[in-house]
Scaffold this motif. Sequence first.
Motif, short mmCIF file in Angstrom:
data_model
loop_
_atom_site.label_atom_id
_atom_site.label_comp_id
_atom_site.label_asym_id
_atom_site.label_seq_id
_atom_site.Cartn_x
_atom_site.Cartn_y
_atom_site.Cartn_z
N TYR A 98 -14.27 8.96 3.67
CA TYR A 98 -14.70 7.89 2.96
C TYR A 98 -14.85 8.50 1.75
O TYR A 98 -15.30 9.07 1.26
N SER A 106 -13.91 -7.75 -3.10
CA SER A 106 -12.93 -9.13 -3.36
C SER A 106 -12.88 -10.04 -4.11
O SER A 106 -12.26 -10.29 -5.14
N ALA A 139 -9.67 -9.22 2.97
CA ALA A 139 -9.51 -6.98 1.94
C ALA A 139 -8.79 -6.27 1.21
O ALA A 139 -8.10 -7.67 0.63
N SER A 140 -9.80 -5.98 0.71
CA SER A 140 -9.38 -5.63 -0.50
C SER A 140 -9.36 -3.40 -0.46
O SER A 140 -10.52 -3.21 0.09
N GLU A 141 -8.55 -3.12 -1.29
CA GLU A 141 -8.55 -1.56 -1.91
C GLU A 141 -8.24 -1.60 -3.45
O GLU A 141 -7.29 -2.58 -3.82
N ARG A 173 1.23 -1.10 -0.12
CA ARG A 173 0.00 -0.24 -0.27
C ARG A 173 0.90 1.14 0.23
O ARG A 173 0.60 2.26 -1.18
N LYS A 209 -19.86 5.73 7.01
CA LYS A 209 -19.52 6.08 8.54
C LYS A 209 -20.22 7.42 8.74
O LYS A 209 -19.48 7.85 10.39
N SER A 224 -12.46 1.63 -1.02
CA SER A 224 -12.65 0.41 -0.27
C SER A 224 -13.03 -0.19 -1.19
O SER A 224 -13.90 0.75 -2.65
N ALA A 241 -18.52 -1.59 -3.27
CA ALA A 241 -18.69 -1.56 -1.83
C ALA A 241 -18.90 -0.61 -0.86
O ALA A 241 -19.00 -0.93 0.25
N ALA A 259 -14.80 4.63 -1.50
CA ALA A 259 -15.00 3.25 -2.13
C ALA A 259 -15.67 3.37 -3.12
O ALA A 259 -16.33 3.90 -3.98
#
Length: 566
Positions: A233, A203, A210-212, A182, A397, A200, A239, A235
């Motif tokens: 936030y 997968s 976890a996946s980004e 990362r 969030k 975010s 996601a 995404a």
Amino acid sequence: MVQVQRMSRLMIKTLRDDPADAETLNHKLLVRAGYVRRTAAGIWTWLPLGKKVLENITRVVREEMDAIGGQEVLLPALLPKESYDASGRYHEYGDLLFKLKDRKGAEYLLGPTHEEIFTQVVKDQITSYKDLPVILYQIQTKYRDEARPRAGVLRGREFQMKDSYSFDTTDEGLVEAYQLHRAAYIRIFERLGLDHRIVSAVSGAMGGSASEEFLAPAPAGEDTFVDCPACDYAANTEAVTFKAAPVDASAHGPVEELDTPDTPTIETLAAHLGVPASATLKNLLVKVDGEIVAVGVPGDREVDLGKLGEHLAPAVVELVTAEDFEGRADLVRGYVGPQGLEKVRYIADPRIAAGTAWITGANKPGTHAKNVVAGRDFEVDDYLDVVVVEAGDPCPKCGTGLQLDRAIEIGHIFQLGRKFADAFQLDVLGQNGKPVRVTMGSYGIGVSRAVAALAEQTADEQGLCWPREIAPADVHVVAAGKALQTELALDVSEKLAAAGVRVMVDDRAGVSPGVKFTDAELIGVPKILVAGRRSAEGVLELKDRRTGEREELTVDEAIARLVAQG
């Protein structure tokens, strides 16, 4: 000594007009400026200037991968089918795979990505925990049989990619490798000059915990992502999550059937009853690996089939057809309701919370029902976020309305876990002398996609405008026509090259100054140095390609300035 690139000897053909089939900025400009040439749909030839840009990006990626301890390898692109059978991905990829047979009938494929082969390499080479952790990577050509290649090199059937894989014995080690990648990705994209967002992601078929994604905002982007204007936030739309609290159902009356002839759609139903579409429950029927499944969402929202597919991966999701209703008395086309469904799995968006009441199909022709309450009149088997995300949806969030933006995916990182290690029984001898199953991470960067993303983000009305780190040269020297200017331009170019500056010089005879200046703007090298009207005085004009700022400098001043900037 750096070699001077003389345009009189360089294979380059610039175009005044955009290619007829070009829709995106990168497609138009990379072709017009002579960086790439289309060979076939989704297949591109990288010409000398394009290859330099591609190699510069590759160099940055390689340097940062080496800095985190990555070891470079090169795996074959031609791969045996059985490796992908073992992981199940031969079936999952389906028509995206380029498949072929050799003269003996053995089946192969052209690699779309290499998790399976890397796993097999490590299984063969590493047997003890003492040899882990390890990070392996390659920069290689990948192949996917895209149904509709588009946007130039952005979405091709053949493309350049860096894929790396981490191997550890513990979940903590996987997290550490993930964080190393990362941080390396952030440095890579900053060095390349790419404006990017880390979001975010899900997968999906890759699996893992976890996946980004790393996204480059651009109007030509094929991904949609959300970001919150009030907090940090961000995404991928697939996601984004939504949470709804249960509602007290005691205020709702009993189920009541309504005569609603000729109302098989949400629009006709809402108009007939004089209610907003949001008061209705839409039930979409799909097949998941051949089994009929109902998906419920509020009537004013659409089901995101891509999102649904990611949630249910590796299962195959497809819409039902007219034939699927035959012999199913409980499935009345246009009037399906979750109450009374027989042996049908019911998936609902979280907005269909327990206690909420809806107007929905009554499972009878021309009939709907109201006061159909979730948790009282029907049960939800699985809650999944499956609606198409809209601008203004609440941030998971902080609750602020989200914004939607388009972007190009330039990188993706996964904590794979043990999916592939399980498929190939990748174990090493642990500290206690017993076998330990290895855990993996997978990390990709689209190298050729990064070229397109940079073109999209940095170009202006005149043409390309490369960041210095990846440009094909540091300075583009233009000889404005006459012999004196050409002689001076070549002399300055040699001196700059001797000092380590990468130089492209336009010394073409018989080409007008206007065409040379236009080409210099189109090609997009960061600095343009012109030997023009004051050449006899030893004065040159230095122009910044991005800002347009110009200044006149003596030869020595110009050389000193450009060397210092290097």
